[in-house]
Design a protein around this motif. Structure first.
Motif, PDB file in Angstrom:
ATOM      1  N   GLY A  90       0.810  -1.215   0.000  1.00  0.00           N
ATOM      2  CA  GLY A  90       0.000   0.000   0.000  1.00  0.00           C
ATOM      3  C   GLY A  90       0.841   1.262   0.000  1.00  0.00           C
ATOM      4  N   ILE A  91       1.907   1.262   0.804  1.00  0.00           N
ATOM      5  CA  ILE A  91       2.806   2.422   0.848  1.00  0.00           C
ATOM      6  C   ILE A  91       3.482   2.632  -0.508  1.00  0.00           C
ATOM      7  N   LEU A  92       3.949   1.542  -1.098  1.00  0.00           N
ATOM      8  CA  LEU A  92       4.590   1.644  -2.414  1.00  0.00           C
ATOM      9  C   LEU A  92       3.614   2.176  -3.451  1.00  0.00           C
ATOM     10  N   LYS A  93       2.407   1.630  -3.468  1.00  0.00           N
ATOM     11  CA  LYS A  93       1.415   2.061  -4.448  1.00  0.00           C
ATOM     12  C   LYS A  93       1.057   3.527  -4.269  1.00  0.00           C
ATOM     13  N   GLU A  94       0.845   3.928  -3.025  1.00  0.00           N
ATOM     14  CA  GLU A  94       0.494   5.327  -2.758  1.00  0.00           C
ATOM     15  C   GLU A  94       1.595   6.277  -3.223  1.00  0.00           C
ATOM     16  N   THR A  95       2.845   5.909  -2.944  1.00  0.00           N
ATOM     17  CA  THR A  95       3.983   6.755  -3.345  1.00  0.00           C
ATOM     18  C   THR A  95       4.111   6.819  -4.858  1.00  0.00           C
ATOM     19  N   LEU A  96       4.021   5.665  -5.520  1.00  0.00           N
ATOM     20  CA  LEU A  96       4.181   5.635  -6.970  1.00  0.00           C
ATOM     21  C   LEU A  96       3.018   6.323  -7.683  1.00  0.00           C
ATOM     22  N   ASP A  97       1.819   6.184  -7.133  1.00  0.00           N
ATOM     23  CA  ASP A  97       0.666   6.908  -7.681  1.00  0.00           C
ATOM     24  C   ASP A  97       0.926   8.410  -7.642  1.00  0.00           C
ATOM     25  N   LYS A  98       1.488   8.867  -6.536  1.00  0.00           N
ATOM     26  CA  LYS A  98       1.755  10.291  -6.348  1.00  0.00           C
ATOM     27  C   LYS A  98       2.728  10.824  -7.402  1.00  0.00           C
ATOM     28  N   TYR A  99       3.657   9.954  -7.825  1.00  0.00           N
ATOM     29  CA  TYR A  99       4.655  10.377  -8.813  1.00  0.00           C
ATOM     30  C   TYR A  99       4.237  10.076 -10.250  1.00  0.00           C
ATOM     31  N   GLY A 100       2.981   9.738 -10.448  1.00  0.00           N
ATOM     32  CA  GLY A 100       2.455   9.636 -11.803  1.00  0.00           C
ATOM     33  C   GLY A 100       2.588   8.288 -12.472  1.00  0.00           C
ATOM     34  N   TYR A 101       2.984   7.262 -11.737  1.00  0.00           N
ATOM     35  CA  TYR A 101       3.068   5.929 -12.325  1.00  0.00           C
ATOM     36  C   TYR A 101       1.696   5.253 -12.270  1.00  0.00           C
ATOM     37  N   GLU A 102       1.458   4.375 -13.218  1.00  0.00           N
ATOM     38  CA  GLU A 102       0.265   3.541 -13.183  1.00  0.00           C
ATOM     39  C   GLU A 102       0.649   2.250 -12.468  1.00  0.00           C
ATOM     40  N   VAL A 103       0.001   1.959 -11.366  1.00  0.00           N
ATOM     41  CA  VAL A 103       0.464   0.892 -10.478  1.00  0.00           C
ATOM     42  C   VAL A 103      -0.567  -0.223 -10.362  1.00  0.00           C
ATOM     43  N   GLY A 104      -0.092  -1.452 -10.479  1.00  0.00           N
ATOM     44  CA  GLY A 104      -0.924  -2.620 -10.250  1.00  0.00           C
ATOM     45  C   GLY A 104      -0.334  -3.471  -9.141  1.00  0.00           C
ATOM     46  N   ARG A 105      -1.177  -4.194  -8.427  1.00  0.00           N
ATOM     47  CA  ARG A 105      -0.716  -5.082  -7.358  1.00  0.00           C
ATOM     48  C   ARG A 105      -1.104  -6.511  -7.663  1.00  0.00           C
ATOM     49  N   ALA A 106      -0.199  -7.418  -7.404  1.00  0.00           N
ATOM     50  CA  ALA A 106      -0.482  -8.840  -7.616  1.00  0.00           C
ATOM     51  C   ALA A 106      -1.577  -9.296  -6.671  1.00  0.00           C
ATOM     52  N   GLN A 107      -2.496 -10.083  -7.202  1.00  0.00           N
ATOM     53  CA  GLN A 107      -3.583 -10.662  -6.410  1.00  0.00           C
ATOM     54  C   GLN A 107      -3.527 -12.186  -6.429  1.00  0.00           C
ATOM     55  N   ARG A 108      -3.083 -12.741  -7.563  1.00  0.00           N
ATOM     56  CA  ARG A 108      -3.065 -14.198  -7.728  1.00  0.00           C
ATOM     57  C   ARG A 108      -1.637 -14.701  -7.506  1.00  0.00           C
ATOM     58  N   PHE A 109      -1.288 -14.929  -6.242  1.00  0.00           N
ATOM     59  CA  PHE A 109       0.099 -15.294  -5.933  1.00  0.00           C
ATOM     60  C   PHE A 109       0.462 -16.698  -6.405  1.00  0.00           C
TER      61      PHE A 109
END
Length: 236
Positions: A15-34
């Motif tokens: 969540g921290i990584l996604k929030e930070t990267l979103d702030k810097y304009g990256y399009e971010v996805g997170r793995a769900q199917r491990f």
């Protein structure tokens, strides 16, 4: 807009990584199917992957190898493991860089920016007459990250291609470790010198698969060079 795929099962860290990267304009996805990281990641078409080592079912080393069967997308490992051997294994299994937890977000961003610049931006290999070169029957296709000799082919990672290209550009001359570090990683302050050694070892192994042992020579205390002897009938 660059797409970054986060493979991290700790919801807080992800969540921290996604929030930070979103702030810097990256399009971010997170793995769900491990259990299906390779297919989920490739369907998402990322420009870079942040990959944890300790994951459910299979570890990050396994998934990195799986991804490397179909993609040369930059992969940065994120792990609480601090041992040198873990970093060596990360590079050996196809990773491009390694960050230990806990990490500073500024360092994560610097690593990401550097990897993206090398792969797609100002430091990426520009189309040129040297996109494909041949030396003594050895042919490197930089656009495809592939190496061919006597009709045999091996696939390279982006960094392996850069490494071999740097050595070939000074064929027969010594290329210092500092020059290679700067060519492969623009943010050299954050790169362990051992990472270069591992990449050289990997390229040597792939050359051996093509039947070309001893092509990369170590010049103790100075750096590396490509031997001028391979492909010569008198070379033993």
């Amino acid at each position: 807009m660059y797409r970054i795929f986060i493979v991290e099962d700790d919801d807080k860290i992800a969540g921290i990584l996604k929030e930070t990267l979103d702030k810097y304009g990256y399009e971010v996805g997170r793995a769900q199917r491990f259990h299906d990281i390779k297919n989920e990641g490739m369907q998402w078409k990322p420009d870079l992957i942040l990959l944890d080592i300790n994951l459910p079912r299979f570890d990050g080393f396994y998934w990195c190898r799986q991804i490397r069967t179909c993609s040369n997308v930059p992969i940065i490992f994120l792990s609480a493991r601090t041992g040198d051997m873990d970093q060596v294994m990360a590079i050996e299994n196809g990773g491009d860089d390694y960050l230990t937890k806990p990490f500073h977000l500024d360092v994560v961003l610097a690593k990401i920016k550097g990897a993206l610049r090398r792969a797609y931006g100002e430091y990426a290999q520009a189309p040129s007459a040297r996109d494909e070169w041949e030396l003594n029957g050895l042919r490197l296709d930089r656009s495809k990250n592939s190496l061919v000799y006597t009709d045999n082919r091996v696939e390279l990672t982006k960094n392996e291609t850069l490494l071999l290209d740097c050595l070939a550009a000074k064929f027969g001359s010594i290329v210092s470790r500092e020059e290679l570090l700067e060519a492969l990683w623009d943010d050299v302050d954050f790169v362990d010198d051992n990472t270069l050694t591992v990449n050289v070892t990997r390229v040597r192994r792939k050359l051996e698969e093509l039947g070309l042992p001893g092509v990369i020579e170590t010049v103790r205390g100075q750096g590396y060079r490509l031997s001028t002897k391979w492909g010569n009938p008198d070379h033993e």
